[in-house]
Structures are given as C-alpha cells and as structure tokens.
Design a protein around this motif. Structure first.
Motif, PDB file in Angstrom:
ATOM      1  N   PRO A 152       0.811  -1.224   0.000  1.00  0.00           N
ATOM      2  CA  PRO A 152       0.000   0.000   0.000  1.00  0.00           C
ATOM      3  C   PRO A 152       0.840   1.266   0.000  1.00  0.00           C
ATOM      4  CG  PRO A 152       0.133  -0.876   2.214  1.00  0.00           C
ATOM      5  CD  PRO A 152       0.870  -1.848   1.331  1.00  0.00           C
ATOM      6  N   HIS A 194      -6.080   5.233   1.381  1.00  0.00           N
ATOM      7  CA  HIS A 194      -5.342   4.470   0.369  1.00  0.00           C
ATOM      8  C   HIS A 194      -4.785   3.178   0.959  1.00  0.00           C
ATOM      9  CE1 HIS A 194      -2.674   3.830  -3.126  1.00  0.00           C
ATOM     10  NE2 HIS A 194      -1.813   3.397  -2.220  1.00  0.00           N
ATOM     11  N   ILE A 195      -4.208   3.258   2.138  1.00  0.00           N
ATOM     12  CA  ILE A 195      -3.622   2.077   2.764  1.00  0.00           C
ATOM     13  C   ILE A 195      -4.698   1.035   3.042  1.00  0.00           C
ATOM     14  CG2 ILE A 195      -2.327   1.209   4.755  1.00  0.00           C
ATOM     15  CD1 ILE A 195      -1.108   4.067   4.987  1.00  0.00           C
ATOM     16  N   THR A 239      -6.166  -0.465  -0.310  1.00  0.00           N
ATOM     17  CA  THR A 239      -5.212  -1.344  -0.989  1.00  0.00           C
ATOM     18  C   THR A 239      -5.123  -2.697  -0.302  1.00  0.00           C
ATOM     19  OG1 THR A 239      -3.897   0.551  -1.734  1.00  0.00           O
ATOM     20  CG2 THR A 239      -2.823  -1.606  -1.756  1.00  0.00           C
TER      21      THR A 239
END
Length: 277
Positions: free
Chosen positions: A219, A229-230, A233
């Motif tokens: 990520p 985002h982390i 992902t």
C-alpha cells in the motif's frame, strides 16, 4: 540469465509446493516496476504527506478467502532460487511484514496493536537501528514475532553494489540483530531494500544462509498516501497466500498504525489466518 526482469515476475507457491530454502546462482537481475503493488520504497522524503481530512473514510469489505485457492498476482512467474512473494496456499494464510525499524516511537505501538489482535508478524530490521534499540529487538522476539535481516544501513542501490559490499551489509546486520537479542537470535530471512534483487544479492543470501523474502501487497504506506489508500489497498488486494508490506520505521507512521487498526480485525473477520513466512 541477465538483464532487468519486471517485478511482475513474482513467485507464486500453490498447494504443497515448498518455498525456497535459499538462493542459487542462476538468477536474473530484478528491479521494481512502479505500476504494480510491491514496487520500491525510497523513504519518507519521496512523497508529500497526504491527510484524510478532506473526505470520510470508506472501508471496503475484505476479499473473502477461498479454501484451497490462492490466486497469484497478474503475470506471476516462479523463479527458482528467487525471493519468496507468497505463502504456501492453505486457503486462509496471509503474512504481515513490517520494515525499517525498530523505531522507539512506532515499534512499541505496532507491537501493542499486534498483541491486541493476536497477530504475529515478521519485522524486517535495519541493523544499525537494531543496534541502537536492543530493548525493542528483545520485545519483538518476546512477542513471538520473527526478525528478518534488512541490511545494516538500507542502501537503495544494493542491486548495483559489488559482492563484498553486499556481503558486508548483510553480515553486519545479522551480527547487530544477534547481539541486540542477547545472542539468542540470528535471522533466517533477508529482505532487500526497495525490493531490489540481483544475482549478486541473491548469491550473498546463499552464502550467508539467508532466505530472500519479498511481498505481494504494497500500500506504499512509507509515502504516507493517506489512511484511505492504505486501507483500500490492503483490503482489496489481499488474497490467500499474500505477504503484506508495512513499515514501523523510516519516518512518521501514524497513517500506517491507524490503517492497520482498521484492516487487521477486518481481515481476521473475513476468515484470514496470519502466519509467518
């Protein structure tokens, strides 16, 4: 075989296929490809901090594990003697790896989080950081976690370094980790900085009895891309056999800790079992 090979050439182990016991001599030079999970990480200064204050966090459902099925990432090709990118497929096994520590601010918090979730991880430690924080090395081991050699100084150009310099980075890191542990632990795994592999790096793994370890879910938390985002992902890219890359060192890891506090219980609730490579 020589020349650059895309990082899409990942290792995929299915069913009873055994993982690599070491490094051989017949290897390609592998470099990261920036358009897929698992590309290189170059430190906190490489990307600006991104916050999550602009929009509410959306947590997608985790992929459900399917017993006996470990789908490889696109374009996976097994390379004999190369790094390990996946776990043997047992339907639900995944692994969490944590790089660039130990760090006096974030490693204790990472350990607390993992203890709360009952998860054991593999900490890929930089030798000089291990030497500076032997208390954290011992605490990682006391928590039942594994430690991998991540070089002594984290040189990102390791794939271009001469054999003697590569050997020194690896050997010095192993010695530092062993000393910090009180002489009770020597790493069996090696993770190359930035996921950069070459025939020289792999050859030195073999010379030092280290098994090369990579990852399949990245990520890019090192760049602080935002908690959203982390989280997204990890939850959408993780499948049975995945090895997840995260960081407890190298800079501000608030986003990493916040994101893992969200995704780890969701992965467990989805049916995944955390194992160690």
């Amino acid at each position: 075989m020589s020349g650059a090979v895309s990082r899409r050439a990942l290792l995929f182990a299915l069913g009873g296929v055994g993982l690599l016991a070491g490094c051989g001599d017949d290897h390609a030079t592998w470099h990261s490809a920036g358009d897929i999970p698992g590309d290189s990480h170059e430190g906190d200064s490489a990307s600006p901090d991104v916050t999550d204050s602009a929009s509410p966090l959306v947590v997608p459902p985790a992929n459900k594990p399917t017993a006996g099925v470990c789908p490889p990432p696109p374009g996976v090709v097994q390379k004999s003697g190369g790094p390990q990118y996946s776990l043997p497929c047992h339907g639900t096994n995944i692994a969490l790896t944590v790089d660039d520590g130990p760090d006096p601010t974030y490693t204790p918090r990472m350990l607390d989080l993992l203890a709360q979730q009952g998860i054991r991880a593999t900490f890929c430690m930089i030798g000089r950081s291990a030497a500076a924080h032997p208390d954290l090395v011992k605490r990682v081991l006391d928590g039942g976690h594994h430690i991998a050699n991540h070089t002594f100084s984290h040189p990102l150009n390791i794939a271009k370094m001469a054999a003697g310099a590569v050997h020194a980075e690896m050997a010095k890191a192993t010695d530092a980790i062993a000393k910090a542990s009180g002489g009770n632990y020597r790493p069996a795994l090696f993770r190359s900085p930035g996921g950069a592999w070459s025939s020289t790096v792999l050859g030195q793994c073999g010379n030092l009895g280290l098994r090369p370890l990579d990852w399949s879910v990245d990520p890019r938390d090192w760049s602080r891309p935002g908690v959203q985002h982390i989280v997204t992902t990890i939850l959408t890219k993780t499948h049975p056999g995945s090895i997840i890359l995260e960081h407890d060192g190298g800079g501000n890891r608030e986003q990493t800790l916040t994101a893992l506090g969200i995704v780890l219980p969701r992965l467990r609730d989805a049916g995944y079992t955390f194992a160690q490579p």
